[in-house]
Design a protein around this motif. Structure first.
Motif, PDB file in Angstrom:
ATOM      1  N   ALA A 114       0.815  -1.212   0.000  1.00 60.22           N
ATOM      2  CA  ALA A 114       0.000   0.000   0.000  1.00 60.22           C
ATOM      3  C   ALA A 114       0.850   1.263   0.000  1.00 60.22           C
ATOM      4  O   ALA A 114       0.546   2.224  -0.723  1.00 60.22           O
ATOM      5  CB  ALA A 114      -0.938   0.003   1.201  1.00 60.22           C
ATOM      6  N   GLN A 115       1.902   1.294   0.789  1.00 57.74           N
ATOM      7  CA  GLN A 115       2.671   2.521   0.869  1.00 57.74           C
ATOM      8  C   GLN A 115       3.393   2.831  -0.443  1.00 57.74           C
ATOM      9  O   GLN A 115       3.621   3.999  -0.776  1.00 57.74           O
ATOM     10  CB  GLN A 115       3.667   2.467   2.024  1.00 57.74           C
ATOM     11  CG  GLN A 115       4.812   1.502   1.877  1.00 57.74           C
ATOM     12  CD  GLN A 115       5.703   1.509   3.129  1.00 57.74           C
ATOM     13  OE1 GLN A 115       5.231   1.704   4.258  1.00 57.74           O
ATOM     14  NE2 GLN A 115       6.993   1.322   2.931  1.00 57.74           N
ATOM     15  N   ASN A 116       3.714   1.804  -1.212  1.00 57.63           N
ATOM     16  CA  ASN A 116       4.344   2.017  -2.509  1.00 57.63           C
ATOM     17  C   ASN A 116       3.317   2.354  -3.590  1.00 57.63           C
ATOM     18  O   ASN A 116       3.526   3.253  -4.405  1.00 57.63           O
ATOM     19  CB  ASN A 116       5.138   0.777  -2.908  1.00 57.63           C
ATOM     20  CG  ASN A 116       6.439   0.668  -2.142  1.00 57.63           C
ATOM     21  OD1 ASN A 116       7.458   1.182  -2.582  1.00 57.63           O
ATOM     22  ND2 ASN A 116       6.404   0.024  -0.989  1.00 57.63           N
ATOM     23  N   LEU A 117       2.207   1.644  -3.610  1.00 55.36           N
ATOM     24  CA  LEU A 117       1.144   1.955  -4.570  1.00 55.36           C
ATOM     25  C   LEU A 117       0.647   3.382  -4.375  1.00 55.36           C
ATOM     26  O   LEU A 117       0.313   4.074  -5.335  1.00 55.36           O
ATOM     27  CB  LEU A 117      -0.003   0.966  -4.404  1.00 55.36           C
ATOM     28  CG  LEU A 117       0.326  -0.516  -4.645  1.00 55.36           C
ATOM     29  CD1 LEU A 117      -0.868  -1.389  -4.264  1.00 55.36           C
ATOM     30  CD2 LEU A 117       0.736  -0.762  -6.097  1.00 55.36           C
ATOM     31  N   SER A 118       0.638   3.823  -3.118  1.00 49.22           N
ATOM     32  CA  SER A 118       0.157   5.162  -2.809  1.00 49.22           C
ATOM     33  C   SER A 118       1.079   6.241  -3.367  1.00 49.22           C
ATOM     34  O   SER A 118       0.619   7.322  -3.761  1.00 49.22           O
ATOM     35  CB  SER A 118       0.013   5.335  -1.294  1.00 49.22           C
ATOM     36  OG  SER A 118      -0.497   6.610  -0.973  1.00 49.22           O
TER      37      SER A 118
END
Length: 316
Positions: free
Chosen positions: A78-82
């Motif tokens: 999630a933190q990378n996709l965000s």
């Protein structure tokens, strides 16, 4: 502070180090945006390639007694996709680097991978490679590649007169972290928000198409991220606390811990909500909430005054 050869990372800080590292690395004609924003942007024939990398270190960014392997996988993805979302792009492919102790159970690694894959699948992204090595400490490194079909939205485009707007859940993960830090597991909805954030995927592209002038994801804290927008754009930003409704779970945690629940909203990170500036209220898309304004000057204020609450996450 001036960088010296005997300075430590704690002394120069994350952004002090970054400003020096940027001077070391050369760029080329294919790099549209290099280090310093939510993600790098590379030129391609049609649109732009967006690249970002994040690290997660056990004991610093996650604890196995607070979140199971699948949860950690979801958070890592999630933190990378965000970050790609925060450029107005769409994530396509990811790679994972895993450094782990020899006694890490294979089951943990597999559950982590499943959670990671599930989060990626929610945006149509896939894992295309990675690396594994032995380490005394569990460390996860992720690189994401995405695409912007329109011009990427940077941190540096905010102008006086713009409005500041937010989309996505904000403060919930911080409330969950506070609960876990006291040894509790409720309210469960906040604990789950910390374990598995729900970024507003796709909202970055919508903001870009609506004419957003600057954009960032909230990983380190709302006021802290507003500060990054203000610094990069050379403007002042004022956040209005009365623009936020404090949800009941945050009110309950604030009462239980003797804390102002607004500190979770203003200072908390890890929900990966999006913060953007738009030319005016009429250009703010549905699903976004105006929470402040951009002015002449520098720095961030809350209700017109300096913010004296928690400053948000710092890496050193």
């Amino acid at each position: 502070m001036a960088l010296t050869t005997d300075a430590t990372l704690a002394e120069v800080g994350e952004f002090g180090l970054i400003s020096e590292l940027v001077k070391v690395f050369e760029s080329d004609e294919h790099v549209l945006v290099g280090p310093g924003d939510d993600a790098a942007v590379l030129r391609i024939k049609h649109g732009h390639v967006v690249v970002s990398t994040d690290l997660m270190v056990e004991g610093r960014h996650f604890r196995r007694d607070w979140a199971d392997a699948s949860d950690v996988g979801h958070r890592a993805a999630a933190q990378n996709l965000s970050d790609v979302n925060a450029m107005g792009g769409t994530a396509r492919h990811l790679t994972i680097g895993l450094a782990a102790p020899a006694d890490l159970p294979v089951a943990w690694a597999l559950d982590f991978a499943r959670g990671f894959a599930e989060e990626c699948a929610s945006v149509g992204a896939t894992v295309v490679g990675g690396d594994i090595t032995r380490s005394d400490q569990l460390v996860i490194a992720v690189t994401v590649l995405g695409q912007c079909t329109q011009s990427p939205v940077l941190r540096s485009g905010a102008r006086p007169g713009d409005v500041l707007a937010l989309t996505g859940r904000q403060g919930w993960a911080a409330g969950g972290l506070a609960v876990l830090g006291r040894g509790f597991r409720s309210p469960r909805v906040l604990v789950e928000a910390y374990r598995r954030p729900e970024p507003p995927y796709g909202a970055g592209r919508v903001a870009a198409e609506a004419g957003a002038t600057a954009l960032i994801d909230i990983s380190d804290g709302l006021v802290a991220e507003a500060g990054h927008l203000a610094e990069a754009s050379g403007v002042a930003i004022d956040v209005r606390s009365d623009a936020f409704e404090v949800p009941e779970p945050l009110q309950a945690v604030g009462a239980a811990l003797g804390a102002d629940p607004m500190q979770f909203i203003l200072g908390g990170g890890d929900d990966h909500a999006l913060l953007a500036t738009f030319p005016d209220r009429a250009s703010v898309p549905d699903g976004w909430q105006v929470v402040g304004e951009v002015r002449e000057g520098e720095g961030v204020t809350v209700d017109g005054a300096p913010y004296d609450g928690p400053a948000g996450w710092t890496h050193f």
